[in-house]
Design a protein around this motif. Structure first.
Motif, PDB file in Angstrom:
ATOM      1  N   VAL A   1       0.871  -1.178   0.000  1.00  0.00           N
ATOM      2  CA  VAL A   1       0.000   0.000   0.000  1.00  0.00           C
ATOM      3  C   VAL A   1       0.903   1.221   0.000  1.00  0.00           C
ATOM      4  N   GLY A   2       0.924   1.957  -1.080  1.00  0.00           N
ATOM      5  CA  GLY A   2       1.797   3.127  -1.163  1.00  0.00           C
ATOM      6  C   GLY A   2       3.239   2.724  -0.898  1.00  0.00           C
ATOM      7  N   GLN A   3       3.850   3.316   0.114  1.00  0.00           N
ATOM      8  CA  GLN A   3       5.253   3.018   0.425  1.00  0.00           C
ATOM      9  C   GLN A   3       5.413   1.986   1.553  1.00  0.00           C
ATOM     10  N   VAL A   4       4.366   1.193   1.745  1.00  0.00           N
ATOM     11  CA  VAL A   4       4.438   0.199   2.830  1.00  0.00           C
ATOM     12  C   VAL A   4       4.117  -1.202   2.313  1.00  0.00           C
ATOM     13  N   THR A   5       4.967  -2.162   2.653  1.00  0.00           N
ATOM     14  CA  THR A   5       4.683  -3.572   2.401  1.00  0.00           C
ATOM     15  C   THR A   5       4.132  -4.158   3.699  1.00  0.00           C
ATOM     16  N   LEU A   6       3.039  -4.895   3.579  1.00  0.00           N
ATOM     17  CA  LEU A   6       2.429  -5.506   4.761  1.00  0.00           C
ATOM     18  C   LEU A   6       2.522  -7.021   4.664  1.00  0.00           C
ATOM     19  N   THR A   7       2.911  -7.658   5.759  1.00  0.00           N
ATOM     20  CA  THR A   7       2.992  -9.112   5.783  1.00  0.00           C
ATOM     21  C   THR A   7       2.994  -9.585   7.242  1.00  0.00           C
ATOM     22  N   HIS A   8       2.691 -10.846   7.473  1.00  0.00           N
ATOM     23  CA  HIS A   8       2.619 -11.314   8.864  1.00  0.00           C
ATOM     24  C   HIS A   8       4.012 -11.551   9.474  1.00  0.00           C
ATOM     25  N   GLY A   9       4.790 -12.413   8.818  1.00  0.00           N
ATOM     26  CA  GLY A   9       6.073 -12.812   9.401  1.00  0.00           C
ATOM     27  C   GLY A   9       7.238 -11.959   8.941  1.00  0.00           C
ATOM     28  N   SER A  10       7.544 -12.062   7.644  1.00  0.00           N
ATOM     29  CA  SER A  10       8.641 -11.282   7.072  1.00  0.00           C
ATOM     30  C   SER A  10       8.403 -11.163   5.572  1.00  0.00           C
ATOM     31  N   PRO A  11       9.024 -10.180   4.919  1.00  0.00           N
ATOM     32  CA  PRO A  11       8.837 -10.085   3.466  1.00  0.00           C
ATOM     33  C   PRO A  11       9.456 -11.283   2.731  1.00  0.00           C
ATOM     34  N   ARG A  12      10.456 -11.904   3.338  1.00  0.00           N
ATOM     35  CA  ARG A  12      11.103 -13.055   2.690  1.00  0.00           C
ATOM     36  C   ARG A  12      10.246 -14.312   2.800  1.00  0.00           C
ATOM     37  N   ASN A  13       9.603 -14.483   3.922  1.00  0.00           N
ATOM     38  CA  ASN A  13       8.777 -15.665   4.151  1.00  0.00           C
ATOM     39  C   ASN A  13       7.530 -15.209   4.916  1.00  0.00           C
ATOM     40  N   PRO A  14       6.517 -14.709   4.159  1.00  0.00           N
ATOM     41  CA  PRO A  14       5.419 -13.940   4.734  1.00  0.00           C
ATOM     42  C   PRO A  14       4.667 -14.577   5.898  1.00  0.00           C
ATOM     43  N   VAL A  15       4.469 -15.881   5.883  1.00  0.00           N
ATOM     44  CA  VAL A  15       3.639 -16.466   6.938  1.00  0.00           C
ATOM     45  C   VAL A  15       4.479 -16.998   8.107  1.00  0.00           C
ATOM     46  N   TRP A  16       5.702 -17.411   7.846  1.00  0.00           N
ATOM     47  CA  TRP A  16       6.421 -18.196   8.850  1.00  0.00           C
ATOM     48  C   TRP A  16       7.640 -17.592   9.508  1.00  0.00           C
ATOM     49  N   GLU A  17       8.359 -16.701   8.825  1.00  0.00           N
ATOM     50  CA  GLU A  17       9.641 -16.276   9.399  1.00  0.00           C
ATOM     51  C   GLU A  17       9.465 -15.269  10.543  1.00  0.00           C
ATOM     52  N   TYR A  18      10.195 -15.484  11.630  1.00  0.00           N
ATOM     53  CA  TYR A  18      10.208 -14.549  12.754  1.00  0.00           C
ATOM     54  C   TYR A  18      11.399 -13.601  12.595  1.00  0.00           C
ATOM     55  N   ILE A  19      11.141 -12.294  12.610  1.00  0.00           N
ATOM     56  CA  ILE A  19      12.254 -11.337  12.616  1.00  0.00           C
ATOM     57  C   ILE A  19      12.514 -10.972  14.075  1.00  0.00           C
ATOM     58  N   LEU A  20      13.478 -11.673  14.657  1.00  0.00           N
ATOM     59  CA  LEU A  20      13.737 -11.517  16.096  1.00  0.00           C
ATOM     60  C   LEU A  20      15.052 -10.813  16.388  1.00  0.00           C
ATOM     61  N   ASP A  21      15.868 -10.583  15.345  1.00  0.00           N
ATOM     62  CA  ASP A  21      17.135  -9.892  15.586  1.00  0.00           C
ATOM     63  C   ASP A  21      17.576  -9.147  14.330  1.00  0.00           C
ATOM     64  N   THR A  22      18.627  -8.351  14.482  1.00  0.00           N
ATOM     65  CA  THR A  22      19.074  -7.491  13.380  1.00  0.00           C
ATOM     66  C   THR A  22      19.643  -8.312  12.210  1.00  0.00           C
ATOM     67  N   ARG A  23      20.125  -9.495  12.508  1.00  0.00           N
ATOM     68  CA  ARG A  23      20.686 -10.331  11.445  1.00  0.00           C
ATOM     69  C   ARG A  23      19.581 -10.768  10.476  1.00  0.00           C
ATOM     70  N   VAL A  24      18.512 -11.282  11.020  1.00  0.00           N
ATOM     71  CA  VAL A  24      17.386 -11.712  10.180  1.00  0.00           C
ATOM     72  C   VAL A  24      16.735 -10.493   9.508  1.00  0.00           C
ATOM     73  N   ALA A  25      16.656  -9.386  10.238  1.00  0.00           N
ATOM     74  CA  ALA A  25      16.083  -8.164   9.653  1.00  0.00           C
ATOM     75  C   ALA A  25      16.910  -7.739   8.443  1.00  0.00           C
ATOM     76  N   ARG A  26      18.233  -7.802   8.576  1.00  0.00           N
ATOM     77  CA  ARG A  26      19.132  -7.366   7.495  1.00  0.00           C
ATOM     78  C   ARG A  26      18.868  -8.164   6.209  1.00  0.00           C
ATOM     79  N   TYR A  27      18.735  -9.481   6.342  1.00  0.00           N
ATOM     80  CA  TYR A  27      18.453 -10.306   5.161  1.00  0.00           C
ATOM     81  C   TYR A  27      17.146  -9.880   4.505  1.00  0.00           C
ATOM     82  N   ASN A  28      16.199  -9.442   5.314  1.00  0.00           N
ATOM     83  CA  ASN A  28      14.875  -9.151   4.790  1.00  0.00           C
ATOM     84  C   ASN A  28      14.759  -7.819   4.057  1.00  0.00           C
TER      85      ASN A  28
END
Ligand code: ZN
Length: 242
Positions: A107-134
């Motif tokens: 929506v506009g300049q925002v991507t919406l997803t439950h878990g992560s943009p890389r793995n929308p339903v399942w991935e947990y972004i719990l630290d900066t390392r996983v966030a960086r990949y995403n």
């Protein structure tokens, strides 16, 4: 105009109603998934969310589990029991609503997803390392996620390639700077040791983010969880927010 951002309601109608009342009139509501699971009010929460003005709603892993789209044999006993309970409780209408939910929306300049943009339903972004990949898995300025039940802002620090983590203070408005991955926390089952329901108000015109916490009647929800025959653990954790 302000947008209300909610996630991980987890069939807790009392908490959902508390945040809706706290937010007051908003232009739109973006719900990042997990409407059901854990709590006693799955149909009621779906009905409430469906009725919200200008709603965008994503599918979460618990919604997918309710639909029977995943194999629950790997779940622990309590989780398996909850999924079975949900499947017998959910009406055909509720099931149909969950079945139509998308995994990812821009929506506009925002991507919406439950878990992560890389793995929308399942991935947990719990630290900066996983966030960086995403960060390489979405093109917009911002990505809003739920799933971990922890309110947080990850900002791309560009050079050197690193990601900064910030836990925002509730009841304060922060200025978001591109690019960032932001989690509003959980409405119905907070896990940051603060039992109050969590949500946020986002203003797409100014890119401001106000993250809020709201008290609700936890004891009443605990009673309904136990009366439904759901695991006691689902009730106990609500009092302390874990
Ligand atoms: Zn969840």
């Amino acid at each position: 105009m302000p947008v209300m951002v909610i996630s991980d309601i987890h069939a807790n109608l009392t908490a959902l109603d508390a945040v809706l009342e706290d937010a007051g009139p908003v232009d739109a509501v973006w719900c990042l998934g997990d409407l059901v699971g854990y709590g006693p009010d799955p149909n009621e929460c779906i009905a409430r969310v469906r009725g919200l003005r200008n709603l965008i709603c994503l599918v979460g892993n618990h919604d997918a589990a309710a639909l029977g789209e995943i194999d629950v044999e790997t779940f622990n006993t309590e989780a398996k029991l909850s999924v079975k309970w949900m499947q017998t409780e959910l009406t055909a209408e509720s099931m149909a609503f969950l079945r139509d939910l998308p995994e990812r929306i821009v929506v506009g300049q925002v991507t919406l997803t439950h878990g992560s943009p890389r793995n929308p339903v399942w991935e947990y972004i719990l630290d900066t390392r996983v966030a960086r990949y995403n960060f390489s898995h979405f093109d917009t300025d911002f990505c809003f996620v739920g799933h971990t039940h922890l309110p947080v802002v990850y900002t791309d620090a560009h050079s050197p390639a690193s990601v900064h983590l910030a836990i925002p203070k509730s009841e304060t408005r922060i200025q978001l700077t591109p690019r960032a991955i932001i989690n509003p926390g959980s409405v119905g089952q907070p896990r940051d040791r603060d039992p109050r329901a969590s949500y946020a108000i986002f203003d797409p015109e100014t890119n401001t983010w106000s993250y809020r916490r709201v008290n609700y009647d936890v004891a009443q929800v605990q009673k309904r969880i136990l009366a439904a025959g759901l695991p006691a653990r689902h009730a106990i954790r609500l009092a302390e927010g874990w």
